[in-house]
Design an enzyme around this catalytic site. Structure first.
Site, PDB file in Angstrom:
ATOM      1  N   ASP A 194       0.865  -1.178   0.000  1.00 24.82           N
ATOM      2  CA  ASP A 194       0.000   0.000   0.000  1.00 24.82           C
ATOM      3  C   ASP A 194       0.899   1.224   0.000  1.00 24.82           C
ATOM      4  OD1 ASP A 194      -2.665   1.306   0.408  1.00 24.82           O
ATOM      5  OD2 ASP A 194      -1.642   2.024   2.198  1.00 24.82           O
ATOM      6  N   GLU A 297      -1.493  -0.737  -5.903  1.00 23.48           N
ATOM      7  CA  GLU A 297      -2.662  -0.070  -6.473  1.00 23.48           C
ATOM      8  C   GLU A 297      -2.259   0.675  -7.732  1.00 23.48           C
ATOM      9  OE1 GLU A 297      -5.304   1.829  -3.114  1.00 23.48           O
ATOM     10  OE2 GLU A 297      -3.186   1.764  -2.585  1.00 23.48           O
ATOM     11  N   ASP A 378      -3.502   1.088   6.688  1.00 24.78           N
ATOM     12  CA  ASP A 378      -2.561   0.778   5.607  1.00 24.78           C
ATOM     13  C   ASP A 378      -2.239  -0.714   5.545  1.00 24.78           C
ATOM     14  OD1 ASP A 378      -2.542   3.454   5.067  1.00 24.78           O
ATOM     15  OD2 ASP A 378      -0.734   3.870   6.253  1.00 24.78           O
TER      16      ASP A 378
END
Ligand code: ZN
Length: 443
Positions: A194, A297, A378
């Site tokens: 993340d 991501e 996170d």
């Protein structure tokens, strides 16, 4: 595999002087080619780099624009590659522009380069380039000392010489045989990563890796040096008796002090970039080395930078660069990079049971799910991403090896529905050529 090693040059003053002139030549030829391209295109002509180069060759030793004060063609003092390569760079830039327009992506046409505002660089083809040990031989300048040895062995395809602050660098492109380019992984983990601002990277193991955030730590010094530099600009304007907007084409004389402060400012900018590059390189190498699959991501970096409050912190970590490095390093380590869909709610899903917490705000660093689990925001997101990576890895190993859709390091095929959508990683090789025109990449 095409790899490139950028090495600092320990050039003498005369060599640097030639580099400046060669880079200036490349810039001027680029500008000539672009102006000519636009002029001929406006007249409805079909232009290509080859015919344009022929036209340039016909005038480069005779036209008054390209003769020095004594009437001699100064292009003869610069090696051919420096003024031949801009034509193919320009052709590439136009090709990228038209391809982007055709695909409905934001398209930027090639622009003119301005001295002091553009990247100073020029190209050297492999026929006149030799590299051994800590030496390189470049045309017209002879032997230049390298700060380190070339780390790859293989066929040298060419090199770019470019300037960063007050140093010159040689980026050597080497075609490395695949068996030598491939690296062994030290682990076979599956990681979800993340990316964030508080911790640059949070791993699914719970580890948080902080970014040095070099811009933030140098910001004060940067302000001071910028201010000092701008005062000298102001003084130069006042000395020239200019008030208000500077007329186009004006060249103010530059004092020694002004150039000194410009160099100081440039050195600090270069340092900030180097600290950041060191961090991203170490992080991405580690991730690729230790894992067989890494999920990140597919962040909409451009959109995030529109947030004025976060932009500086986000740009300071360099999300886009992390992603770009992961993707090319994955090829060497045989790591699968999974890009989670931009809309995949990695932060909002409970990593224990999969419920979605739709009301989670960005400020909530820790939250408790309905199932009773307390989540670090996170770490929870990283675990969700790790799940994507596991799914993608399983889907990949299940695929027949000969499937044309599967290229090394790219995820293809369907992933179990429960884990969300996975987009195949795109590789951005040749992200920037020597023309200094950034390839526009939409995220
Ligand atoms: Zn839960």
């Amino acid at each position: 595999m095409l790899l490139s090693h950028r090495i600092r040059l320990e050039a003498t003053a005369e060599q640097c002087e030639y580099f400046v002139r060669a880079a200036g030549t490349a810039r001027r030829v680029w500008n000539w080619a672009l102006a000519e391209w636009q002029r001929q295109a406006a007249m409805g002509g079909r232009i290509n780099a080859m015919t344009l180069k022929k036209q340039f060759n016909a005038l480069k030793y005779v036209h008054s624009d390209w003769l020095d004060a004594a009437g001699r063609p100064w292009l003869r003092t610069i090696h051919r590659d420096a003024h031949a390569q801009p034509f193919s760079h320009l052709a590439n830039a136009w090709a990228r522009y038209f391809a982007a327009r055709k695909n409905g992506k934001p398209a930027y046409h090639p622009r003119f380069k301005k001295k002091g505002r553009c990247r100073d660089s020029f190209y050297v083809a492999n026929d006149r380039l030799r590299v051994w040990g800590r030496n390189a031989v470049l045309p017209k300048v002879g032997r230049v000392v390298l700060a380190e040895e070339l780390r790859f062995s293989g066929k040298i395809l060419g090199a770019n010489v470019s300037r960063e602050a007050d140093h010159w660098f040689l980026a050597v492109q080497v075609e490395v045989p695949d068996e030598e380019a491939l690296r062994c992984r030290t682990g076979n983990g599956v990681a979800g990563v993340d990316l964030g601002v508080i911790a640059a990277a949070t791993l699914s193991t719970g580890e948080k890796i902080a970014s040095p955030r070099p811009l933030r730590s140098a910001l004060r010094r940067l302000c001071i040096r910028s201010r000092r530099h701008s005062r000298k600009m102001k003084a130069a304007r006042a000395a020239a008796g200019l008030v208000g907007a500077i007329p186009k084409g004006t060249r103010l004389p530059k004092s020694a002090n002004q150039m000194k402060s410009a160099r100081r400012l440039a050195r600090l900018h270069a340092r900030i970039a180097r600290v950041r590059a060191d961090f991203t390189n170490k992080l991405t190498t580690r991730l690729c080395r230790e894992n067989q699959a890494v999920a990140i991501e597919d962040l909409h970096v451009k959109g995030m930078l529109a947030n004025a409050r976060l932009a500086r912190s986000i740009a300071d970590v360099g999300f886009h660069e992390i992603r770009r490095q992961l993707q090319y390093k994955a090829l060497r380590y045989g790591t699968v990079i999974v890009l989670a869909d931009r809309w995949y709610p990695s932060s909002k899903l409970c990593s224990a049971y999969g419920q979605k917490n739709g009301t989670l705000t960005l400020a909530e660093r820790v939250w408790t799910c309905n199932c009773g689990t307390r989540h670090d925001r996170d770490v929870n997101a990283a675990i969700n991403l790790q799940r994507l990576a596991t799914g993608a890895l399983a889907a990949r190993t299940a695929l027949p090896v000969a499937s044309p859709a599967v290229t090394s390091g790219t995820v293809s095929g369907k992933v179990p529905e429960a884990v969300g959508k996975v987009t195949p990683a795109r590789y951005e090789h040749g992200h920037q050529d020597g023309s200094g025109q950034e390839e526009d990449v939409a995220h």
